[in-house]
Write a protein that holds these residues in place. Structure first.
Motif: not given
Length: 400
Positions: A100, A103, A193, A197, A202, A212, A214-215
């Motif tokens: 995570t 953002e 990402y 994301n 997510n 999330k 997200n990467s």
């Protein structure tokens, strides 16, 4: 004689003011470990050789009796063995965490790493997200493989062992200066990402209050491992019981049997009793000589910086794992030796691994000592017993 190692990953720590200057091991309610400590050899073992990074890879190799300076070729190749990936001599394996990052509307390198485990994401959720990454980024050179929870794998054909930073070492920091210097690896992390994301899964995770995933994050590069066979090395038929691919991979590389336990997931709420009972059954019913029970939860709670949860993990190890093993072996009438220890410290203070020697207790059911004892870092240090080469401790466990 039967032999058991109960390994509380990252269980050792440092004194914490919040609990009166005690460590979590000192503060936790651990009647079983303390009872055994009064009948055991207690001391310290240096599981991380000087100059090597403090990781579960090097440390668990040492606990199993493999000198990390001789046998260590990288973390990810060991995990590749567990996943079933057959590496070529020219392959490089890399750990591919799903992490995570923050953002805010800034370049990728300006983001902060929030959680190395994405709220301890399930393997099922992670597989969906990794499939989205594979669809966009996989090619003839870079291949992705699903592992367990947040821990996955990248195989780089004809790659290089490049310096990479573990994500749990930089929690709360901006990631820019820690990104890979190798262009393609950095590019894939940045693109991941964009792929992840706003992935529907997510979005749903965020609505549930979860981080999330997200990467992706690459680290732990290495080449194909070659471990000596454990049974040929020690004369012991061994089993490994762990929820973590790294430990399963070490076992496979060493020719040990891996026992899968339903509900064993490496989290705070893993199936502690099931893991312990699997060890007892292997030793008392299936003819094995040695069982290695690895419990990941104390390490994960250390990485999270959660003192209450780390205390809970240690207490669960004591009441559900160690008690089940000891009572099961005693009920079977089997003489046994039990080694309890962490692989390395994971202090709440820094939320990552350190290289300090770790406390151990070595109990022999046929030679019970009698003294007032406790199992913790301070007692182990006070004993004056130190194994400066931690990989030699197993020789004491097995000595006739």
């Amino acid at each position: 004689m039967k032999y058991v190692v109960v390994l509380g990953d990252g269980m050792a720590d440092e004194p914490i003011a919040e609990i009166g200057g005690k460590t979590p091991l000192m503060h936790a309610n651990t009647p079983m470990m303390d009872e055994l400590a009064g009948k055991s050899m207690v001391g310290l073992a240096a599981t991380i050789p000087e100059g090597m990074s403090p990781g579960s890879d090097t440390a668990n190799l040492a606990v199993l009796g493999y000198n990390p300076k001789k046998y260590y070729t990288g973390r990810s190749p060991l995990e590749a063995l567990s996943i079933g990936v057959q590496m070529k001599d020219t392959d490089i394996a890399l750990r591919c965490n799903i992490v995570t990052v923050s953002e805010e509307d800034v370049p990728y390198g300006e983001r902060t790493i929030i959680d190395h485990s994405s709220s301890e994401i399930s393997t099922e959720d992670a597989a969906v997200l990794l499939e989205a990454v594979k669809k966009e980024l996989q090619d003839d050179i870079y291949s992705f493989y699903v592992g367990t929870s947040y821990r996955h794998l990248l195989i780089w054909d004809k790659g290089q062992v490049v310096p990479l930073t573990p994500p749990h070492d930089i929690l709360g920091k901006k990631i820019g200066e820690y990104l890979p210097k190798e262009d393609k690896l950095r590019e894939m992390m940045e693109k991941s990402y964009e792929i992840l994301n706003n992935h529907p899964l997510n979005v749903a995770r965020a609505e549930k209050g979860l981080h999330k995933a997200n990467s992706i994050w690459f680290w732990g590069a290495g080449t194909r491992p070659a471990l000596d066979n454990f049974e040929e090395k020690t004369g012991m038929r061994g089993v490994m019981i762990s929820a973590v691919d790294l430990l399963k991979g070490i076992a496979i590389g060493a020719g040990m049997k891996v026992i899968e336990v339903p509900g064993a997931d490496g989290t705070l709420h893993t199936n502690y009793v099931g893991k312990a009972q699997a060890a007892v059954d292997a030793l008392t019913k299936d003819g094995y000589d040695f069982a290695y029970v690895h419990v990941e939860a104390p390490d994960e709670m250390g990485h999270q910086g959660s003192l209450p949860n780390k205390l809970e993990a240690i207490e669960s190890l004591d009441s559900k794992v160690i008690r089940t093993v000891v009572e099961g072996m005693r009920a079977a009438g089997e003489p046994f030796r039990l080694l309890v220890m962490p692989d390395h410290p994971t202090p709440i203070r820094c939320r990552t691994h350190t290289s300090d020697p770790v406390p151990f207790l070595l109990y022999d059911s046929t030679k019970e000592r009698r003294r007032v004892g406790f199992y913790n870092e301070a007692e182990a240090k006070e004993s004056g017993v130190l194994y400066p080469e931690g990989y030699k401790l197993i020789d004491t466990l097995f000595e006739k």
